[in-house]
Design an enzyme around this catalytic site. Structure first.
Site, short mmCIF file in Angstrom:
data_model
loop_
_atom_site.label_atom_id
_atom_site.label_comp_id
_atom_site.label_asym_id
_atom_site.label_seq_id
_atom_site.Cartn_x
_atom_site.Cartn_y
_atom_site.Cartn_z
N ASP A 158 0.82 -1.20 0.00
CA ASP A 158 0.00 0.00 0.00
C ASP A 158 0.87 1.27 0.00
O ASP A 158 1.88 1.33 0.71
CB ASP A 158 -0.86 -0.03 1.28
CG ASP A 158 -1.98 0.98 1.27
OD1 ASP A 158 -2.80 0.93 0.34
OD2 ASP A 158 -2.06 1.81 2.20
N GLU A 171 1.85 0.10 -4.65
CA GLU A 171 0.92 1.13 -5.10
C GLU A 171 1.65 2.46 -5.07
O GLU A 171 2.02 2.94 -4.00
CB GLU A 171 -0.31 1.19 -4.18
CG GLU A 171 -1.31 2.20 -4.66
CD GLU A 171 -2.30 2.67 -3.60
OE1 GLU A 171 -3.33 3.23 -3.96
OE2 GLU A 171 -2.01 2.50 -2.39
#
Ligand code: GLC
Length: 549
Positions: free
Chosen positions: A219, A279
């Site tokens: 993330d 990400e």
């Protein structure tokens, strides 16, 4: 079940030297919404396990599970309170190990979503760090005295804002300092400059790799390191709806020191044969060069997400440029990837005009390009954005900006399995409403319809498996009519031509003259061998051809 705890079967490596993540197709599951097995309206791990046959039949190679760690769910799992556990809503560690073993038995790999930029404010690390200024874990997080003001109160050290609204600095009265949260105040950012914190996060990676997981989706990796001089972000002349979009985020993310951490992460993953995809969120229109930097020429992450397609209007030229730019940005050691939607973006079916033919064109493009495709659950049946009544909003983004921004709930609604009540997702009222179109848009209905989107996805996935040129061949764009995106994938003698019509009217397609061609797959249905010269490509049509001589 006990034996599963001891044994974590892994998938034996294939003879081929090409790693699976280059040839495979990855399917994202939002666990809360995939399949509920215990009637609480929330999807869970046994639910996913019960759908593995569906996923194997679909033909995907790996599952990326959005976070399954315990969490108070302020941001639905992107606020972790225990990196080594499983959220009770989703099941137990045994359930996870059973899922892992059963997925592996079917040749499907499992990627976990690791949220390492911040923890939950309820994580024991933060509880400790915020207990006293001299707590040994204090500097596992980012604290600042702030600036003095004439009133005697302290002001935040700079102008940084939280992605979900408000300042990025929260005043912590008991210890008299601000802490940084790039997202919600309940998501304090950890301090990646602190070696102890780093070691703790790396230990989390090793823990899951040792348990047999095949890798991670990481993330917001581009937020890990912040400017050490805490400089203000410059303001933008034109922003968006949210104040956050009125700043150039020069100092609160994408700092050069981040790459050093990516290299360490890569080494840890490689030691276990694990895969990493980061990400690297960049706002529209995307920034392929920045994304490529996180690959770091084979030394950084195996991949960083390329969100370019999620920003492209429905125009052949726009997609062609996005492909070209990403291909150019990557070094020869790096491998591209493409994605049409995820749990943060509007669903592609809605973005492309709620049109089945267009969804087929988009799927054909995603699954025939050079690079790893990421699918988002429900994309294969054409799930669309679900309108959510205000009273049922869950996402903090939607709750803050409704009605100007619907938040992300519309793209996270239950998977539509059948026309049964609650779409076959749960026996209880689901945590988010089911899309009202579910009586016709569902897996069961499409399994029985050879013209369905689901069949189209399966056919494309089968073709990708059977044609090495589609997996590993070069990409070359071919000249074509303006609304047509045409390219060739070549591997040795194999040549596959892909023609995608982005307009709703038929367009001539001039085949390269040196070969004759046979149809591999087409929509609307079309077959033929020894084709040459000029064909008519139907409106919203797709032609996949293979050179025969
Ligand atoms: C990522 C996730 C998103 C989450 C945010 C904060 O962008 O994809 O869902 O809200 O990070 O963790």
């Amino acid at each position: 079940m006990l034996h599963l705890l001891v044994m974590s079967p892994t998938i034996p490596p294939k003879q081929s030297k090409v790693p699976w993540w280059k040839t495979g197709v990855i399917y994202q599951i939002y666990p809360r919404s995939f399949q509920d097995s215990n009637g609480d309206g929330i999807g869970d791990l046994p639910g996913i396990l019960s759908r593995l046959d569906y996923l194997a039949d679909l033909g995907v190679d790996a599952l990326w599970l959005s976070p399954i760690n315990p969490s108070p769910m302020y941001d639905f799992g992107y606020d972790v309170s225990d990196y080594r556990g499983i959220a009770p809503e989703f099941g137990t560690l045994e359930d996870f190990q059973a899922l892992l073993a059963e997925a592996h038995r079917r040749g499907i790999r499992i990627l976990l979503d690791l949220v390492l930029n911040h923890t939950s404010h309820l994580h024991p690390w933060f509880v400790e760090a915020s207990s006293r200024r001299d707590n040994p874990k204090r500097h596992w997080y980012i604290w600042h005295d702030g600036k003095p003001t004439p009133s005697g109160r302290r002001a935040p050290p700079n102008n940084w804002l939280g992605v979900f609204g408000g300042r990025a600095w929260e005043w912590h009265e008991p210890t008299g300092q601000f802490y940084l949260h790039s997202f919600l105040p309940q998501q304090p950012d950890v301090n990646w400059r602190n070696p102890e914190l780093r070691a703790a996060m790396f230990a989390v990676m090793r823990y899951w790799l040792e348990l047999g997981v095949d890798g991670f989706r990481l993330d917001v990796v581009n937020w890990f390191i912040k400017d050490d001089r805490w400089r203000d972000n410059p303001l933008k002349l034109f922003g968006g709806l949210r104040p956050y979009e009125w700043q150039h985020h020069l100092y609160d993310k994408d700092r050069p020191e981040t790459l050093e951490i990516m290299r360490e992460i890569r080494q840890i993953a490689d030691a276990y044969g694990g895969f990493t995809v980061g990400e690297v969120f960049t706002p529209p229109p995307g920034n392929p060069e920045l994304v490529a930097a996180y690959y770091d020429r084979g030394r950084g992450l195996h991949m960083a997400f390329n969100f370019a397609f999620t920003y492209c209007p429905w125009k052949a030229e726009s997609f062609a440029k996005a492909i070209e730019r990403f291909e150019k940005a990557l070094s020869p050691d790096d491998w591209p990837n493409y994605t049409l939607s995820n749990h943060d973006q509007p669903r592609s079916f809605s973005r492309y005009g709620n049109s089945l033919p267009r969804a087929k064109v988009a799927a054909a493009m995603l699954l025939t390009l050079r690079g790893t495709p990421f699918l988002y659950y429900g994309e294969e049946i054409g799930m669309s954005n679900t309108p959510i009544p205000r009273a049922r909003l869950q996402d903090p983004l939607g709750r803050k900006y409704w009605p100007f921004h619907p938040g992300r709930d519309p793209v996270r609604t239950p998977m539509q399995w059948s026309a049964e009540p609650k779409a076959g997702f749960s026996s209880a009222e689901p945590w988010l409403p089911v899309n009202p179109l579910y009586p016709s848009v569902n897996v069961a209905a499409q399994q029985n319809d050879p013209a369905s989107l689901l069949h189209w996805y399966k056919a494309l996935l089968r073709l990708r498996k059977s044609e090495p040129a589609l997996r590993l061949g070069s990409y070359e764009r071919l000249p074509a009519e303006q609304a047509v995106l045409c390219y060739e994938r070549r591997l040795g003698e194999d040549r596959i031509l892909v023609a995608l019509n982005f307009s709703s009217t038929a367009r001539p397609l001039h085949l390269p003259p040196e070969a004759s061609w046979k149809v591999l797959l087409a929509t609307p249905a079309f077959s033929g061998e020894n084709l040459s010269g000029t064909l008519l490509l139907a409106g919203d049509g797709v032609l996949l051809l293979k050179a025969t001589a």
